[in-house]
Scaffold this motif. Structure first.
Motif, PDB file in Angstrom:
ATOM      1  N   MET A 216     -54.269  85.417  22.001  1.00  0.00           N
ATOM      2  CA  MET A 216     -54.520  86.449  20.995  1.00  0.00           C
ATOM      3  C   MET A 216     -54.861  87.772  21.682  1.00  0.00           C
ATOM      4  SD  MET A 216     -54.825  87.053  17.722  1.00  0.00           S
ATOM      5  CE  MET A 216     -55.256  85.610  16.757  1.00  0.00           C
ATOM      6  N   LYS A 217     -54.119  88.795  21.321  1.00  0.00           N
ATOM      7  CA  LYS A 217     -54.398  90.125  21.871  1.00  0.00           C
ATOM      8  C   LYS A 217     -55.633  90.715  21.182  1.00  0.00           C
ATOM      9  CE  LYS A 217     -51.869  93.726  20.527  1.00  0.00           C
ATOM     10  NZ  LYS A 217     -50.621  94.497  20.315  1.00  0.00           N
ATOM     11  N   VAL A 218     -56.510  91.340  21.955  1.00  0.00           N
ATOM     12  CA  VAL A 218     -57.715  91.955  21.389  1.00  0.00           C
ATOM     13  C   VAL A 218     -57.680  93.456  21.662  1.00  0.00           C
ATOM     14  CG1 VAL A 218     -60.239  92.036  21.452  1.00  0.00           C
ATOM     15  CG2 VAL A 218     -59.053  89.864  21.832  1.00  0.00           C
ATOM     16  N   THR A 219     -57.912  94.235  20.610  1.00  0.00           N
ATOM     17  CA  THR A 219     -57.912  95.692  20.773  1.00  0.00           C
ATOM     18  C   THR A 219     -59.211  96.289  20.225  1.00  0.00           C
ATOM     19  OG1 THR A 219     -55.525  95.638  20.404  1.00  0.00           O
ATOM     20  CG2 THR A 219     -56.586  97.802  20.343  1.00  0.00           C
ATOM     21  N   PHE A 220     -59.840  97.142  20.996  1.00  0.00           N
ATOM     22  CA  PHE A 220     -60.989  97.931  20.534  1.00  0.00           C
ATOM     23  C   PHE A 220     -60.528  99.370  20.374  1.00  0.00           C
ATOM     24  CE2 PHE A 220     -65.405  95.984  21.421  1.00  0.00           C
ATOM     25  CZ  PHE A 220     -64.969  94.710  21.073  1.00  0.00           C
ATOM     26  N   LYS A 221     -60.793  99.943  19.200  1.00  0.00           N
ATOM     27  CA  LYS A 221     -60.482 101.362  18.994  1.00  0.00           C
ATOM     28  C   LYS A 221     -61.773 102.111  18.706  1.00  0.00           C
ATOM     29  CE  LYS A 221     -55.629 101.397  17.826  1.00  0.00           C
ATOM     30  NZ  LYS A 221     -54.728 101.076  16.729  1.00  0.00           N
ATOM     31  N   ASP A 222     -62.206 102.864  19.674  1.00  0.00           N
ATOM     32  CA  ASP A 222     -63.359 103.739  19.490  1.00  0.00           C
ATOM     33  C   ASP A 222     -64.587 103.008  18.957  1.00  0.00           C
ATOM     34  OD1 ASP A 222     -63.717 106.303  20.258  1.00  0.00           O
ATOM     35  OD2 ASP A 222     -63.634 107.131  18.233  1.00  0.00           O
ATOM     36  N   VAL A 223     -64.888 101.856  19.559  1.00  0.00           N
ATOM     37  CA  VAL A 223     -65.998 101.021  19.081  1.00  0.00           C
ATOM     38  C   VAL A 223     -67.319 101.467  19.706  1.00  0.00           C
ATOM     39  CG1 VAL A 223     -66.979  98.699  19.054  1.00  0.00           C
ATOM     40  CG2 VAL A 223     -64.527  99.025  18.641  1.00  0.00           C
TER      41      VAL A 223
ATOM     42  N   LYS B 214     -79.958 105.206  19.591  1.00  0.00           N
ATOM     43  CA  LYS B 214     -79.282 105.267  20.890  1.00  0.00           C
ATOM     44  C   LYS B 214     -78.026 104.392  20.851  1.00  0.00           C
ATOM     45  CE  LYS B 214     -80.471 103.890  25.513  1.00  0.00           C
ATOM     46  NZ  LYS B 214     -80.063 102.496  25.369  1.00  0.00           N
ATOM     47  N   ASP B 215     -76.922 104.901  21.420  1.00  0.00           N
ATOM     48  CA  ASP B 215     -75.704 104.087  21.501  1.00  0.00           C
ATOM     49  C   ASP B 215     -75.735 103.214  22.754  1.00  0.00           C
ATOM     50  OD1 ASP B 215     -74.745 105.125  19.173  1.00  0.00           O
ATOM     51  OD2 ASP B 215     -73.428 106.602  20.124  1.00  0.00           O
ATOM     52  N   THR B 216     -75.767 101.903  22.548  1.00  0.00           N
ATOM     53  CA  THR B 216     -75.738 100.975  23.689  1.00  0.00           C
ATOM     54  C   THR B 216     -74.326 100.884  24.265  1.00  0.00           C
ATOM     55  OG1 THR B 216     -77.619  99.710  22.894  1.00  0.00           O
ATOM     56  CG2 THR B 216     -76.089  98.570  24.351  1.00  0.00           C
ATOM     57  N   LEU B 217     -73.325 100.876  23.368  1.00  0.00           N
ATOM     58  CA  LEU B 217     -71.934 100.948  23.810  1.00  0.00           C
ATOM     59  C   LEU B 217     -71.325 102.204  23.199  1.00  0.00           C
ATOM     60  CD1 LEU B 217     -70.706  97.269  23.327  1.00  0.00           C
ATOM     61  CD2 LEU B 217     -71.367  98.377  25.472  1.00  0.00           C
ATOM     62  N   LYS B 218     -70.626 102.959  24.060  1.00  0.00           N
ATOM     63  CA  LYS B 218     -70.150 104.273  23.623  1.00  0.00           C
ATOM     64  C   LYS B 218     -68.624 104.334  23.598  1.00  0.00           C
ATOM     65  CE  LYS B 218     -74.173 105.634  26.142  1.00  0.00           C
ATOM     66  NZ  LYS B 218     -74.574 105.536  27.556  1.00  0.00           N
ATOM     67  N   HIS B 219     -68.059 104.416  22.420  1.00  0.00           N
ATOM     68  CA  HIS B 219     -66.628 104.675  22.250  1.00  0.00           C
ATOM     69  C   HIS B 219     -65.761 103.827  23.180  1.00  0.00           C
ATOM     70  CE1 HIS B 219     -67.647 108.004  19.648  1.00  0.00           C
ATOM     71  NE2 HIS B 219     -68.556 108.356  20.537  1.00  0.00           N
ATOM     72  N   LEU B 220     -65.836 102.519  23.014  1.00  0.00           N
ATOM     73  CA  LEU B 220     -65.002 101.644  23.840  1.00  0.00           C
ATOM     74  C   LEU B 220     -63.576 101.608  23.296  1.00  0.00           C
ATOM     75  CD1 LEU B 220     -67.089  98.468  24.743  1.00  0.00           C
ATOM     76  CD2 LEU B 220     -67.092 100.727  25.787  1.00  0.00           C
ATOM     77  N   ASN B 221     -62.625 101.838  24.183  1.00  0.00           N
ATOM     78  CA  ASN B 221     -61.202 101.702  23.874  1.00  0.00           C
ATOM     79  C   ASN B 221     -60.570 100.826  24.930  1.00  0.00           C
ATOM     80  OD1 ASN B 221     -60.432 103.599  21.562  1.00  0.00           O
ATOM     81  ND2 ASN B 221     -61.717 104.898  22.868  1.00  0.00           N
TER      82      ASN B 221
ATOM     83  N   ALA C  23     -70.707  99.711  32.778  1.00  0.00           N
ATOM     84  CA  ALA C  23     -72.040 100.162  33.192  1.00  0.00           C
ATOM     85  C   ALA C  23     -72.456 101.282  32.260  1.00  0.00           C
ATOM     86  CB  ALA C  23     -72.032 100.647  34.636  1.00  0.00           C
ATOM     87  N   HIS C  24     -73.739 101.332  31.949  1.00  0.00           N
ATOM     88  CA  HIS C  24     -74.276 102.353  31.050  1.00  0.00           C
ATOM     89  C   HIS C  24     -73.520 102.417  29.721  1.00  0.00           C
ATOM     90  CE1 HIS C  24     -76.045 103.358  34.844  1.00  0.00           C
ATOM     91  NE2 HIS C  24     -74.895 103.785  35.336  1.00  0.00           N
ATOM     92  N   GLY C  25     -73.022 101.278  29.269  1.00  0.00           N
ATOM     93  CA  GLY C  25     -72.371 101.240  27.967  1.00  0.00           C
ATOM     94  C   GLY C  25     -70.994 101.865  27.917  1.00  0.00           C
ATOM     95  N   THR C  26     -70.404 102.163  29.066  1.00  0.00           N
ATOM     96  CA  THR C  26     -69.031 102.679  29.068  1.00  0.00           C
ATOM     97  C   THR C  26     -68.174 101.907  30.067  1.00  0.00           C
ATOM     98  OG1 THR C  26     -69.530 104.361  30.715  1.00  0.00           O
ATOM     99  CG2 THR C  26     -69.709 105.038  28.423  1.00  0.00           C
TER     100      THR C  26
END
Ligand code: ATP
Ligand code: MG
Length: 353
Positions: A1-8, A16-23, A208-211
């Motif tokens: 299964m392909k997994v895609t994150f768009k701006d998560v 505070k954002d723990t994870l920042k804009h994951l793509n 690292a650092h949520g990015t």
């Protein structure tokens, strides 16, 4: 299964954002490691993939389907954690068959499936034992078989080997790779051990650092680190770093002036400092002091002193033990320059498309 994150993005406290804009995109049928220092966001990312944790913003896709609002059950992922979390009162057979029992699969059928999976993970001679009678490695095998019982969309493993001793870890990481290849299930594996990640992954996501610091194959991470963080995080021994200023005079012939002007830090892998020009593309000749170190088994290292900096080389074994200084060479492979933000601005060309 392909997994895609768009701006998560994920925030635990709404501030505070723990994870920042994951793509990112994880291709179907691959094994991807999430690698990074403690607190970097690996488990948080895995929990977003599984659906145990809802994204604060952005979209998550399994294949073409938007699963952002779906919970872990609906996403049908199989999970294995650091603690084996097997049911102690059930036999290995019943542990592996348990998810199928929950789905009301008939006994004969679920036992048949449990026995197939036990064979796959090599615990088919342990089926009647309880988890307490198994070694740590065997328990983790059972946990993997149980996670595979429902034919999951994804297999997610969060530091599954960290309770095992060093030798068993190496054996089990090879086993995870074998099982992944035999089943073809898309697998996401969390570790903070670079060696583990480098050995089993198709692709590694350095977090690292949520990015995402870099997401590529093990070879590219090592040969063309996108930034100073990745260069220092991947590789053993750790890459030599020094202010670019210390080297500039020796680089004018090989590095364009515009790049030299921006260069803040130089990174030199220990195998990139060699005693002879072997004709393989040298980036500099340096004159340095030499101190060879004792040999530990096959390993021998040397410390070079150069413009007030100390550089570690693993390539000086052939030199006379009493040699105290000399002209040495820096190979282009394994030599990098980074700007004041830590971005790579020179080196790693062999991987350019
Ligand atoms: N339930 C939570 N509530 C609030 N903050 C959390 C929670 N879980 C994790 N964090 C914070 O989010 C950040 C990322 O944590 P995460 O557990 O994803 O890191 P990790 O990369 O898995 O680290 P480790 O290698 O130690 O397992 C850390 O700063 C952590 O303190
Ligand atoms: Mg974690």
């Amino acid at each position: 299964m392909k997994v895609t994150f768009k701006d998560v993005t994920l925030s635990y406290d709404g501030k505070k954002d723990t994870l920042k804009h994951l793509n990112f995109q994880i291709p179907d049928g691959t094994l991807v490691s999430l690698l990074g220092p403690s607190g970097g966001g690996k488990t948080t990312t895995l929990n977003l993939i599984s659906g145990l944790l809802p994204a604060t913003s952005g979209h998550i896709y399994f294949g073409d389907e938007d699963v952002t609002k779906k919970d872990a059950l609906a996403r049908k992922v199989g999970m294995v954690f650091q603690n084996y979390s097997l049911y102690p009162h059930l036999t290995v057979r019943d542990n592996i068959a348990f998810p199928l029992k929950m789905q009301k699969v008939k006994k004969a059928e679920r036992y048949k499936r449990a026995e197939e999976l036990a064979k796959l993970v090599h615990v088919d001679d342990q089926l009647d034992k309880k988890p307490g009678g198994l070694s740590g490695g065997q328990q983790q095998r059972v946990a993997i078989a149980r996670a595979l019982a429902k034919s999951p969309s994804l297999l997610l493993l969060d530091e599954p080997l960290s309770n095992l001793d060093a030798r068993l870890r190496i054996e089990m990481r090879q086993e995870i790779r074998r099982i992944q290849q035999e089943t073809g299930v898309t697998t996401i594996f969390v570790t903070h051990d670079q060696d583990e990640a480098l050995h089993i992954s198709d692709n590694i996501m350095v977090l690292a650092h949520g990015t995402i610091q870099q997401f590529s194959t093990p070879d590219v991470l090592y040969d063309r680190p996108a930034n100073l963080f990745v260069a220092k995080f991947i590789g053993e021994p750790v890459i030599n770093t020094l202010p670019a200023e210390a080297l500039k005079a020796d680089l004018v012939a090989s590095v364009p002036a515009s790049i030299l002007a921006q260069a803040k830090t130089a990174g030199i892998r220990s195998e990139a400092i060699v005693p002879f020009d072997n004709g393989q593309g040298m980036v500099a000749k340096i004159h340095a002091g030499l101190k060879q170190a004792r040999k530990y088994g096959r390993e021998s290292t040397a410390n070079l002193t150069y413009n007030g900096e100390t550089l570690l080389s693993t390539e000086m074994a052939g030199l006379p033990a009493d040699q105290q200084e000399g002209d040495f060479f820096l190979t282009k492979a394994g030599f990098f320059l980074f700007d004041d933000k830590g971005a790579l601005i020179f080196g790693g060309d062999s991987h350019d498309e």
